[in-house]
Design a protein around this motif. Structure first.
Motif, short mmCIF file in Angstrom:
data_model
loop_
_atom_site.label_atom_id
_atom_site.label_comp_id
_atom_site.label_asym_id
_atom_site.label_seq_id
_atom_site.Cartn_x
_atom_site.Cartn_y
_atom_site.Cartn_z
N ILE A 85 30.29 -21.47 -36.11
CA ILE A 85 29.40 -22.60 -36.40
C ILE A 85 29.95 -23.84 -35.69
O ILE A 85 31.11 -24.21 -35.91
N VAL A 201 21.01 -25.37 -40.19
CA VAL A 201 21.37 -24.18 -40.94
C VAL A 201 21.65 -23.06 -39.94
O VAL A 201 20.80 -22.75 -39.10
N TYR A 202 22.84 -22.47 -40.03
CA TYR A 202 23.23 -21.38 -39.13
C TYR A 202 23.31 -20.10 -39.92
O TYR A 202 23.79 -20.07 -41.05
N THR A 203 22.81 -19.04 -39.32
CA THR A 203 22.88 -17.72 -39.93
C THR A 203 23.64 -16.77 -39.02
O THR A 203 23.48 -16.82 -37.79
N GLN A 204 24.44 -15.95 -39.60
CA GLN A 204 25.22 -14.97 -38.83
C GLN A 204 24.71 -13.57 -39.11
O GLN A 204 24.30 -13.25 -40.20
#
Length: 204
Positions: A85, A201-204
């Motif tokens: 991130i 908003v970060y998604t993995q």
């Protein structure tokens, strides 16, 4: 010998079974055997009717397929590198990465210019020292005049001298009000205000 032993055993059993036989009534005494205890003296545990859970039959082919699917997913996740991130606060802006700003040097001055600046700095230091000494001398003169005035006032009137030594509250006008204690409103809803949420908003 055996007959005497059997008589002793019969007497002992009849003594142990006497209270229970009294509870059963007199007409049952004749039918009771000295070798068997009455029914009321027996103790039984609660019936256990629970049945062990039966294991569900799992198809071995289906279980093998599930394991293979999970193994493939794990392999795919290991191949992809984790995405970090980004931290916007630690990223240096591009306008600050200009090489000309980093390599900028002070302009070269001629000998006459550097000498003139040094003389100007010395003159400024001399001026500030004279100003400081003048202020110190003015304060000393004011304190000396105040001391002489108080001595003359003491000779004239002791009451006026004591009144002059008291601090003057009106010399520095200062008003202060303490915090007002008011009970909080039970149904008060504090306003959040208007704002635009730009959180990434970060998604993995």
């Amino acid at each position: 010998m055996s007959a005497a032993l059997s008589r002793g055993l019969c007497r002992a059993l009849s003594r142990h079974t006497a209270p229970s036989s009294l509870l059963l009534g007199g007409h049952h005494r004749a039918g009771l055997s000295p070798w068997f205890a009455p029914v009321m003296t027996l103790k039984t545990s609660a019936p256990l009717r629970a049945e062990p859970k039966k294991k569900k039959k799992v198809d071995p082919r289906r279980e093998h397929m599930l394991k293979e699917r999970m193994r493939k997913k794990l392999k795919k996740m290991e191949k992809v590198a984790p995405e970090f991130i980004p931290l916007d606060d630690l990223i240096t802006p591009t306008k600050c990465l200009d090489e000309t700003r980093l390599e900028r040097s002070a302009p070269r001055l001629s000998f006459g210019e550097s000498e003139g600046r040094a003389l100007l700095l010395k003159e400024w230091c001399r001026y500030k020292q004279e100003q400081h000494m003048a202020e110190v001398q003015a304060v000393e003169l004011a304190l000396e005049a105040q001391r002489e005035a108080l001595e003359e006032l003491k000779l004239e009137s002791e009451e006026l001298y004591q009144a002059a030594l008291k601090p003057d509250p009106l010399l520095f006008p200062f008003t202060h009000e303490g915090p007002a204690y008011t009970p909080p409103k039970s149904k008060y809803e504090a306003p959040d205000g208007k704002y635009n949420d730009i959180t990434k908003v970060y998604t993995q």
